[in-house]
Design a protein around this motif. Sequence first.
Motif, PDB file in Angstrom:
ATOM      1  N   GLY A  87       0.836  -1.212   0.000  1.00  0.00           N
ATOM      2  CA  GLY A  87       0.000   0.000   0.000  1.00  0.00           C
ATOM      3  C   GLY A  87       0.860   1.246   0.000  1.00  0.00           C
ATOM      4  N   LEU A 118      -0.222   6.232   3.162  1.00  0.00           N
ATOM      5  CA  LEU A 118       0.566   6.669   4.318  1.00  0.00           C
ATOM      6  C   LEU A 118       1.806   5.804   4.481  1.00  0.00           C
ATOM      7  CD1 LEU A 118      -2.163   7.513   7.000  1.00  0.00           C
ATOM      8  CD2 LEU A 118      -0.985   9.033   5.417  1.00  0.00           C
ATOM      9  N   ASP A 144       1.811  -1.264  -4.685  1.00  0.00           N
ATOM     10  CA  ASP A 144       0.397  -0.892  -4.565  1.00  0.00           C
ATOM     11  C   ASP A 144      -0.369  -1.517  -5.723  1.00  0.00           C
ATOM     12  OD1 ASP A 144      -1.135   1.660  -2.963  1.00  0.00           O
ATOM     13  OD2 ASP A 144      -2.156   0.813  -4.711  1.00  0.00           O
ATOM     14  N   ARG A 145      -1.633  -1.800  -5.468  1.00  0.00           N
ATOM     15  CA  ARG A 145      -2.422  -2.407  -6.556  1.00  0.00           C
ATOM     16  C   ARG A 145      -2.698  -1.397  -7.660  1.00  0.00           C
ATOM     17  NH1 ARG A 145      -7.860  -3.168  -3.088  1.00  0.00           N
ATOM     18  NH2 ARG A 145      -8.231  -0.979  -2.754  1.00  0.00           N
ATOM     19  N   ARG A 159      -7.840  12.068  -2.132  1.00  0.00           N
ATOM     20  CA  ARG A 159      -8.436  13.021  -1.192  1.00  0.00           C
ATOM     21  C   ARG A 159      -7.422  14.118  -0.937  1.00  0.00           C
ATOM     22  NH1 ARG A 159      -8.035   7.847   2.498  1.00  0.00           N
ATOM     23  NH2 ARG A 159      -9.430   7.246   0.829  1.00  0.00           N
ATOM     24  N   TRP A 209      -5.730  16.640   2.216  1.00  0.00           N
ATOM     25  CA  TRP A 209      -5.542  16.574   3.665  1.00  0.00           C
ATOM     26  C   TRP A 209      -5.395  17.973   4.229  1.00  0.00           C
ATOM     27  CZ3 TRP A 209      -1.406  12.489   2.361  1.00  0.00           C
ATOM     28  CH2 TRP A 209      -1.980  11.210   2.348  1.00  0.00           C
ATOM     29  N   ASN A 210      -5.941  18.200   5.393  1.00  0.00           N
ATOM     30  CA  ASN A 210      -5.542  19.401   6.113  1.00  0.00           C
ATOM     31  C   ASN A 210      -4.972  19.028   7.473  1.00  0.00           C
ATOM     32  OD1 ASN A 210      -8.060  18.799   7.049  1.00  0.00           O
ATOM     33  ND2 ASN A 210      -8.883  20.853   6.889  1.00  0.00           N
ATOM     34  N   PHE A 257      -1.578  -7.495  -3.437  1.00  0.00           N
ATOM     35  CA  PHE A 257      -1.095  -8.361  -2.354  1.00  0.00           C
ATOM     36  C   PHE A 257      -1.883  -9.669  -2.357  1.00  0.00           C
ATOM     37  CE2 PHE A 257      -2.038  -9.966   1.889  1.00  0.00           C
ATOM     38  CZ  PHE A 257      -0.767 -10.307   2.302  1.00  0.00           C
ATOM     39  N   TYR A 299     -16.138  18.038   2.501  1.00  0.00           N
ATOM     40  CA  TYR A 299     -16.403  16.681   2.965  1.00  0.00           C
ATOM     41  C   TYR A 299     -17.755  16.652   3.659  1.00  0.00           C
ATOM     42  CZ  TYR A 299     -11.409  15.684   2.357  1.00  0.00           C
ATOM     43  OH  TYR A 299     -10.165  15.507   1.839  1.00  0.00           O
ATOM     44  N   ILE A 342     -13.578   6.132   6.799  1.00  0.00           N
ATOM     45  CA  ILE A 342     -12.506   6.373   7.763  1.00  0.00           C
ATOM     46  C   ILE A 342     -12.827   5.521   8.985  1.00  0.00           C
ATOM     47  CG2 ILE A 342     -11.063   8.105   8.838  1.00  0.00           C
ATOM     48  CD1 ILE A 342     -12.275  10.200   7.152  1.00  0.00           C
ATOM     49  N   ASP A 391      -4.317   3.526   8.152  1.00  0.00           N
ATOM     50  CA  ASP A 391      -5.694   3.147   8.473  1.00  0.00           C
ATOM     51  C   ASP A 391      -5.857   1.668   8.799  1.00  0.00           C
ATOM     52  OD1 ASP A 391      -6.481   5.719   8.200  1.00  0.00           O
ATOM     53  OD2 ASP A 391      -7.946   5.366   6.599  1.00  0.00           O
ATOM     54  N   CYS A 419      -8.501  12.187  11.986  1.00  0.00           N
ATOM     55  CA  CYS A 419      -7.377  12.688  11.201  1.00  0.00           C
ATOM     56  C   CYS A 419      -6.286  11.625  11.104  1.00  0.00           C
ATOM     57  CB  CYS A 419      -6.847  13.974  11.821  1.00  0.00           C
ATOM     58  SG  CYS A 419      -7.952  15.335  11.511  1.00  0.00           S
ATOM     59  N   GLY A 420      -6.499  10.658  10.228  1.00  0.00           N
ATOM     60  CA  GLY A 420      -5.540   9.559  10.083  1.00  0.00           C
ATOM     61  C   GLY A 420      -4.194  10.048   9.586  1.00  0.00           C
ATOM     62  N   PHE A 421      -4.235  11.023   8.681  1.00  0.00           N
ATOM     63  CA  PHE A 421      -2.975  11.574   8.166  1.00  0.00           C
ATOM     64  C   PHE A 421      -2.263  12.325   9.294  1.00  0.00           C
ATOM     65  CE2 PHE A 421      -1.042  15.476   6.388  1.00  0.00           C
ATOM     66  CZ  PHE A 421       0.075  14.883   5.807  1.00  0.00           C
ATOM     67  N   GLY A 422      -3.028  13.163  10.018  1.00  0.00           N
ATOM     68  CA  GLY A 422      -2.445  13.940  11.117  1.00  0.00           C
ATOM     69  C   GLY A 422      -1.828  13.020  12.163  1.00  0.00           C
TER      70      GLY A 422
HETATM   71  C1  LIG Z   1     -12.467  11.864   2.323  1.00  0.00           C
HETATM   72  C2  LIG Z   1     -11.399  11.784   3.360  1.00  0.00           C
HETATM   73  C3  LIG Z   1     -10.815  12.949   3.841  1.00  0.00           C
HETATM   74  C4  LIG Z   1      -9.812  12.906   4.787  1.00  0.00           C
HETATM   75  N1  LIG Z   1      -9.253  14.067   5.245  1.00  0.00           N
HETATM   76  C5  LIG Z   1      -8.271  14.025   6.164  1.00  0.00           C
HETATM   77  C6  LIG Z   1      -7.636  15.211   6.617  1.00  0.00           C
HETATM   78  O1  LIG Z   1      -7.970  16.299   6.197  1.00  0.00           O
HETATM   79  N2  LIG Z   1      -6.656  15.127   7.555  1.00  0.00           N
HETATM   80  C7  LIG Z   1      -6.250  13.930   8.048  1.00  0.00           C
HETATM   81  O2  LIG Z   1      -5.368  13.889   8.889  1.00  0.00           O
HETATM   82  N3  LIG Z   1      -6.822  12.774   7.622  1.00  0.00           N
HETATM   83  C8  LIG Z   1      -7.814  12.783   6.694  1.00  0.00           C
HETATM   84  N4  LIG Z   1      -8.402  11.632   6.266  1.00  0.00           N
HETATM   85  C9  LIG Z   1      -7.905  10.346   6.750  1.00  0.00           C
HETATM   86  C10 LIG Z   1      -6.703   9.961   5.898  1.00  0.00           C
HETATM   87  O3  LIG Z   1      -6.922  10.309   4.569  1.00  0.00           O
HETATM   88  C11 LIG Z   1      -6.469   8.463   6.006  1.00  0.00           C
HETATM   89  O4  LIG Z   1      -6.189   8.181   7.351  1.00  0.00           O
HETATM   90  C12 LIG Z   1      -5.305   8.042   5.134  1.00  0.00           C
HETATM   91  O5  LIG Z   1      -5.508   8.371   3.797  1.00  0.00           O
HETATM   92  C13 LIG Z   1      -5.108   6.536   5.248  1.00  0.00           C
HETATM   93  O6  LIG Z   1      -4.060   6.186   4.429  1.00  0.00           O
HETATM   94  P1  LIG Z   1      -3.635   4.672   4.238  1.00  0.00           P
HETATM   95  O7  LIG Z   1      -2.466   4.705   3.327  1.00  0.00           O
HETATM   96  O8  LIG Z   1      -3.496   4.022   5.550  1.00  0.00           O
HETATM   97  O9  LIG Z   1      -4.886   3.996   3.532  1.00  0.00           O
HETATM   98  P2  LIG Z   1      -5.423   4.281   2.075  1.00  0.00           P
HETATM   99  O10 LIG Z   1      -5.367   5.722   1.759  1.00  0.00           O
HETATM  100  O11 LIG Z   1      -6.731   3.585   1.995  1.00  0.00           O
HETATM  101  O12 LIG Z   1      -4.375   3.578   1.132  1.00  0.00           O
HETATM  102  C14 LIG Z   1      -4.275   2.178   1.057  1.00  0.00           C
HETATM  103  C15 LIG Z   1      -3.451   1.850  -0.153  1.00  0.00           C
HETATM  104  O13 LIG Z   1      -3.313   0.439  -0.190  1.00  0.00           O
HETATM  105  C16 LIG Z   1      -3.571  -0.009  -1.497  1.00  0.00           C
HETATM  106  N5  LIG Z   1      -4.105  -1.364  -1.388  1.00  0.00           N
HETATM  107  C17 LIG Z   1      -5.238  -1.743  -0.764  1.00  0.00           C
HETATM  108  N6  LIG Z   1      -5.408  -3.064  -0.873  1.00  0.00           N
HETATM  109  C18 LIG Z   1      -4.374  -3.519  -1.574  1.00  0.00           C
HETATM  110  C19 LIG Z   1      -3.990  -4.819  -2.023  1.00  0.00           C
HETATM  111  N7  LIG Z   1      -4.731  -5.900  -1.763  1.00  0.00           N
HETATM  112  N8  LIG Z   1      -2.837  -4.945  -2.720  1.00  0.00           N
HETATM  113  C20 LIG Z   1      -2.067  -3.847  -2.976  1.00  0.00           C
HETATM  114  N9  LIG Z   1      -2.386  -2.603  -2.589  1.00  0.00           N
HETATM  115  C21 LIG Z   1      -3.526  -2.438  -1.896  1.00  0.00           C
HETATM  116  C22 LIG Z   1      -4.577   0.976  -2.064  1.00  0.00           C
HETATM  117  O14 LIG Z   1      -4.500   1.015  -3.474  1.00  0.00           O
HETATM  118  C23 LIG Z   1      -4.112   2.284  -1.444  1.00  0.00           C
HETATM  119  O15 LIG Z   1      -3.200   2.979  -2.240  1.00  0.00           O
HETATM  120  C24 LIG Z   1      -9.398  11.667   5.290  1.00  0.00           C
HETATM  121  C25 LIG Z   1      -9.986  10.480   4.812  1.00  0.00           C
HETATM  122  C26 LIG Z   1     -10.983  10.550   3.862  1.00  0.00           C
HETATM  123  C27 LIG Z   1     -11.620   9.272   3.372  1.00  0.00           C
END
Ligand SMILES: Cc1cc2nc3c(=O)[nH]c(=O)nc-3n(C[C@H](O)[C@H](O)[C@H](O)COP(=O)(O)OP(=O)(O)OC[C@H]3O[C@@H](n4cnc5c(N)ncnc54)[C@H](O)[C@@H]3O)c2cc1C
Length: 742
Positions: free
Chosen positions: A255, A258, A278-279, A287, A289-290, A374, A484, A532, A554, A565-568
């Motif tokens: 992935g 983050l 990544d897939r 999305r 982020w702030n 994966f 949002y 989220i 996440d 705020c997962g990014f934060g």
């Molecule tokens: C609309 C929205 C707005 C947000 N705004 C904010 C904000 O303003 N501030 C903040 O702090 N947080 C914000 N968040 C939360 C934050 O965006 C998430 O916590 C963060 O994006 C999570 O990232 P991640 O990489 O863990 O998961 P994801 O972003 O879901 O990324 C997962 C990655 O794994 C890949 N993947 C999944 N399954 C597979 C597989 N089987 N094989 C290979 N690859 C795979 C996907 O393609 C993807 O690229 C927001 C969330 C949303 C939905």
Amino acid sequence: MKTHYQAYLELPAPRAQVADLLNNPTLWFDLPGGWEVSGTFWRHGEDLYRVDVRANGTEESLHWEASPATGQGSRASLSVTLYDAIISTHLELKIEVDSPGLAWPWRQWQISNAIRKRVEICRESLETVLRRQQTSVSVPMMATAGAGAIEDEDADDEPLLFASNATPAQAALIAKLRERYPQTVAHFLAMGAIDHLERVSRLEVGWGQIMRDAYDPQVHQVIAAGAQPAELGGVAFGEGSSIPKTAHFDLIYAGGGLGLLHAAVMAMCYGRRVMVFDRSEVGCAHREWNISRAELALLVETGVVSWDELDAVVMREYRDGLVRFHSWSHSDVPSTDLWLPEVLNVALDAGALLRLMRRKLEQAGGTILNGRIFRTVRAHTDSAQGVEVELLGPDGAAERYHARLLLDGMGSTSPLALLRHAGRPFAGVCPTVGTVARGFVQGDGPQEYDPTLGDILVSICDSQDGEQMMWEGFPGRGDELTVYFFYYSAIHRNSSREYSMFDLFEQYFTLLPTYKRAGPDFHHVKPVYGYIPARHSLRPVEAPLLRGVLPVGDSAAQQSPLTFCGFGSHVRNLSRTTGLLDYALRHNLLDPQQLAPINAFQSNVSLNWIFSRFMEPWNHADDVNRLQNIFMRVLHDMGVAKATRFFQDRMRWIDYHPMLLGMLWYNPGILLAAWKVLGVKGITQWMGDYVRFSQSAAIAALARVAGQSGEQALVSSAERFAPALGLRLRARYAEWRAMGWM
Ligand SMILES: Cc1cc2nc3c(=O)[nH]c(=O)nc-3n(C[C@H](O)[C@H](O)[C@H](O)COP(=O)(O)OP(=O)(O)OC[C@H]3O[C@@H](n4cnc5c(N)ncnc54)[C@H](O)[C@@H]3O)c2cc1C
């Protein structure tokens, strides 16, 4: 004796439809209440009543009077005022029963309780009738669309017009969706975002599997000591890609969201050999982020990026952030605005940030593989032998890679997170949709676009379709506004809820004009969406880690269940999680229980679970807004610094008690609400959270007294004589730092 009863309810249909239904006299005989018509009278049991129905003709209020035909006995009056919530209707209900006899409080309570039960039964029946009516209407929401909605005059030609470049699978999906979600399909096509319709659909399917407790036990296997990869069948390492067969990584990240930030720090700052796959495309964001500048400073402190580089990624920084909850005109609790200049006041271009991190990772010698799905991870029982990760390449062929550890960054529907939590990885969810849009009317009114202001958390109506809908809006480049639209929900076992993204998008496009006014050049630029997740963590690790796998982002879901705020949270804890991981790699501490302290858990954040439970209506349509307006008043009284700490997950022990006492002072009824919302289980959980929080605060206070020299002495001697203990000690200090306690 007069008994008065008042309620404020919601029915799931537009106001005209609700008014029609309530004006229909036959309805009353279908409702469970035991009424029958007998000539010009209404019969209830042995009693005959004369019923006088009055409407004011504007479909806004209705009034019924029931008096006994004999002139002897109880009289009752019922007034209903209807408030338009666009996709639903709120009803202010006033009932007065005048019965013979003395006004004994006990008798009044009995009557009032009986009315309450009857009202609830009637509300449920009306809801059933309205939902049945809606499913028989093929295009339910188009009629209520306001400014910004696309006209659907040529609906039959429209997919061909916009989607001429759609693949057959996409065309089939459009055809399937457009009847039920006409606005969503129309807007997505206008944005040129057909591929996002597919993604949203995939996301819904993934979440549907989570709701059915589905998980695949094959995604993780443990290899007994002595077994060789060749014995396991399949392909050799690196085969099927351009990576040399000898390639061996310290860390493989599944992935590229983050996980990519984490990977870049591990490669650049700790010199680790890292691969990210990544897939779809590594570093591709769907999305924006702030965040705040203080939190961004923590990213700079890791050394992975400089302020100059971040400047290109910052879209806008605004002067203030607003938290506001709606207060309806007759509410006894006025709205209290909370202005927080340093919370979420920096809007980032998430795609640009991830591209920057991708470049950094490549410069540091990291490997990036796009289009890899994966499949499985095989972990040796002897953790020194690491893991084999099997992927499905772009050509459908299997590829296998070896590393010391796999980092699971596959987000909220990660197959590994599902397995680890036996199909139930989360306690709550915040389904979120929205768009980046341009051309709103500019100004400083509440419905206008102000480029210097961000809406952090805003509600503009009481519950809609049973949920308290929330809005967040932050200005980006030019006149862009990222909007949002979301709601909070606890996930209950055996619930049949679907959390449909498409339903939410349809509501978003219908309700957006009630949040911000569209100007003449208004248009949507791109969709943003996601589930989220939230976990209610009493402990740093809720379920044992899978051998050889460490979750990040996440899939670990350790962000606040209130601010989401997962990014934060990831950024705030990045130096903590990467530093601890490097320590574990240096000391070969790769067994699951040894890796357990490497996470973004914060004991002060686990308390937010309780706060987030009060973001879902529990009784009346205005439950959330009423209570949150009281809470805003308490935070307002406490001052900006403490309120900022609360919203940035840096709440201290001494901040917590004025909040609780303030709520009790302004609203003693919170105890009853807490009983109803949390129940015995929830209150017990809260007590557990509180004890852990207090323990953590007490030990942190001692550690502060011991000072930096005490920390140095403790940590370095533990590292020398008991490295695993050293990791746990470092983790504790790092958690306190992340919470701003050190
Ligand atoms: C609309 C929205 C707005 C947000 N705004 C904010 C904000 O303003 N501030 C903040 O702090 N947080 C914000 N968040 C939360 C934050 O965006 C998430 O916590 C963060 O994006 C999570 O990232 P991640 O990489 O863990 O998961 P994801 O972003 O879901 O990324 C997962 C990655 O794994 C890949 N993947 C999944 N399954 C597979 C597989 N089987 N094989 C290979 N690859 C795979 C996907 O393609 C993807 O690229 C927001 C969330 C949303 C939905």
